[in-house]
Design an enzyme around this catalytic site. Structure first.
Site, mmCIF file in Angstrom:
data_model
loop_
_atom_site.group_PDB
_atom_site.id
_atom_site.type_symbol
_atom_site.label_atom_id
_atom_site.label_comp_id
_atom_site.label_asym_id
_atom_site.label_seq_id
_atom_site.Cartn_x
_atom_site.Cartn_y
_atom_site.Cartn_z
ATOM 1 N N TYR A 1 -15.429 -0.566 8.952
ATOM 2 C CA TYR A 1 -13.983 -0.336 9.099
ATOM 3 C C TYR A 1 -13.548 -0.613 10.544
ATOM 4 O O TYR A 1 -12.582 -1.335 10.782
ATOM 5 C CB TYR A 1 -13.710 1.118 8.728
ATOM 6 N N ASP B 1 1.962 -1.832 -4.450
ATOM 7 C CA ASP B 1 0.578 -1.337 -4.345
ATOM 8 C C ASP B 1 -0.220 -1.922 -5.499
ATOM 9 O O ASP B 1 0.348 -2.351 -6.510
ATOM 10 C CB ASP B 1 0.567 0.218 -4.415
ATOM 11 N N GLY C 1 0.838 -1.201 0.000
ATOM 12 C CA GLY C 1 0.000 0.000 0.000
ATOM 13 C C GLY C 1 0.874 1.252 0.000
ATOM 14 O O GLY C 1 0.571 2.250 0.642
ATOM 15 N N LYS D 1 -10.990 -3.470 11.932
ATOM 16 C CA LYS D 1 -9.769 -3.106 12.677
ATOM 17 C C LYS D 1 -9.760 -3.782 14.051
ATOM 18 O O LYS D 1 -8.732 -4.243 14.523
ATOM 19 C CB LYS D 1 -9.661 -1.586 12.809
HETATM 20 C C1 VAH Z 1 -10.658 7.291 8.527
HETATM 21 N N1 VAH Z 1 -8.492 8.371 8.402
HETATM 22 O O1 VAH Z 1 -11.133 8.398 8.574
HETATM 23 C C2 VAH Z 1 -9.168 7.159 8.820
HETATM 24 C C3 VAH Z 1 -8.918 6.956 10.298
HETATM 25 C C4 VAH Z 1 -9.579 7.592 12.631
HETATM 26 C C5 VAH Z 1 -9.760 7.852 11.172
HETATM 27 O O2 VAH Z 1 -9.054 5.628 10.649
HETATM 28 O O3 VAH Z 1 -11.292 6.315 8.256
#
Ligand code: VAH
Length: 315
Positions: free
Chosen positions: A139, A32, A6, A143
């Protein structure tokens, strides 16, 4: 040898540059799924879709890679629109790399987590290292799962994977890519292009943030720390400052007095509202000596100075 996966991304671009300065061009392999642009002229580049496990193993073997920085991911705003693709990219990429480390094909892994692992039930101010983590975004779920896998592979297979829960990261050189904190990157560029910016978060949305230089420093410092100092093997809280869009607008108006910011919160407001306002990163400071360098004043000055230089070169 180091592989950055990446390397054309928001963090990957500048991380690769710093790693090359540190270890020499020939010892840092960039990769990438996108091809390098003038932004990221990588000396040694491998075109790599991190989900192509065969190609990944080939690149590791070919370049005798020992350390991997896995920076490929789909960020919070984009992930909400493509949950399955986000889960696949964010999870499978990590599992592939952790398996390579378990099978001793590589020695060390850096993997970025995010404050997105926290959710609406997490204490919002000075969020502790160990606390409730009920993320409400695709997301954040990916994570949080990734952190659980990192700790599992360390505890069960002694894999040396190190992770940081990054806050919003502000850069001037590389555009942000599909995050909820991207407003804080876009707004500076807008100040040079037009006299106003329409912010997609509300004026008083306070979020933990960090300047790109500090983010890169943190990745390199944690990877250079002695193994026994890394006591948190899920992911370290990390922060430098917290600010609102109003704070940034006030900073920019010092340089552009007529700059006007309007606020039209969109779907990203719900994501931002689920995240903490400030982070307790005392474990990172105690365990491996984390210290941030930039606050909102020095960051704004650095960004404006660099964008001025860039725009004068362009003209
Ligand atoms: C996002 N820049 O906005 C990333 C980050 C805490 C924010 O994980 O998804």
């Amino acid at each position: 040898r180091v592989l950055v996966i990446g390397s054309c991304g928001q963090i990957g671009t500048e991380l690769t540059q710093q790693l090359r300065l540190l270890y020499g061009d020939s010892n840092v392999i960039a990769s990438d799924i996108k091809f390098p642009t003038p932004h990221n002229p990588h000396e040694i580049f491998e075109h790599l879709d991190v989900l192509d496990n065969e190609k990944l193993s080939f690149v590791i073997e070919k370049h005798k890679i020992t350390d991997v920085y896995l920076m490929a991911a789909m960020l919070s705003a984009t992930a909400e629109k493509s949950p399955e693709a986000a889960w696949s990219l964010n999870m499978q990429s990590l599992l592939h790399v952790l398996e390579l480390a378990r099978n001793k094909k590589i020695k060390k892994v850096f993997w970025p987590s995010s404050i997105a692992v926290f959710g609406p039930t997490t204490p919002k101010e000075n969020t502790p290292q160990f606390t409730i983590t009920e993320p409400t975004t695709v997301y954040g779920i990916s994570k949080l799962s990734g952190e659980r896998w990192c700790e599992y592979y360390h505890q069960n297979y002694d894999v040396d994977v190190r992770s940081i829960r990054y806050p919003g990261i502000i850069s001037w050189l590389t555009p942000a890519g599909g995050g909820t904190t991207d407003y804080a990157v876009d707004i500076y560029h807008e100040a040079f292009k037009s006299s106003e910016y329409n912010c997609f978060l509300s004026a008083n949305t306070k979020l933990p943030m960090m300047y790109m230089e500090d983010a890169i420093k943190a990745a390199i410092v944690i990877m250079q720390a002695p193994k026994e100092n890394i006591r948190v093997r899920s992911s370290y809280n990390l922060s430098a400052m917290s600010f609102t869009p109003t704070d940034i607008a006030n900073e920019i108006s010092k340089y552009f007095p007529n700059f006007k910011v309007t606020y039209s919160p969109d779907f990203r407001q719900r994501i931002a509202d689920s995240w903490p306002s400030s982070i307790d990163d005392s474990h990172a400071r105690d365990d491996w000596g984390w210290r941030h360098s930039f606050d909102i004043l020095s960051m704004s000055n650095d960004i404006i100075t660099n964008l001025k230089t860039q725009s004068s070169k362009a003209s």
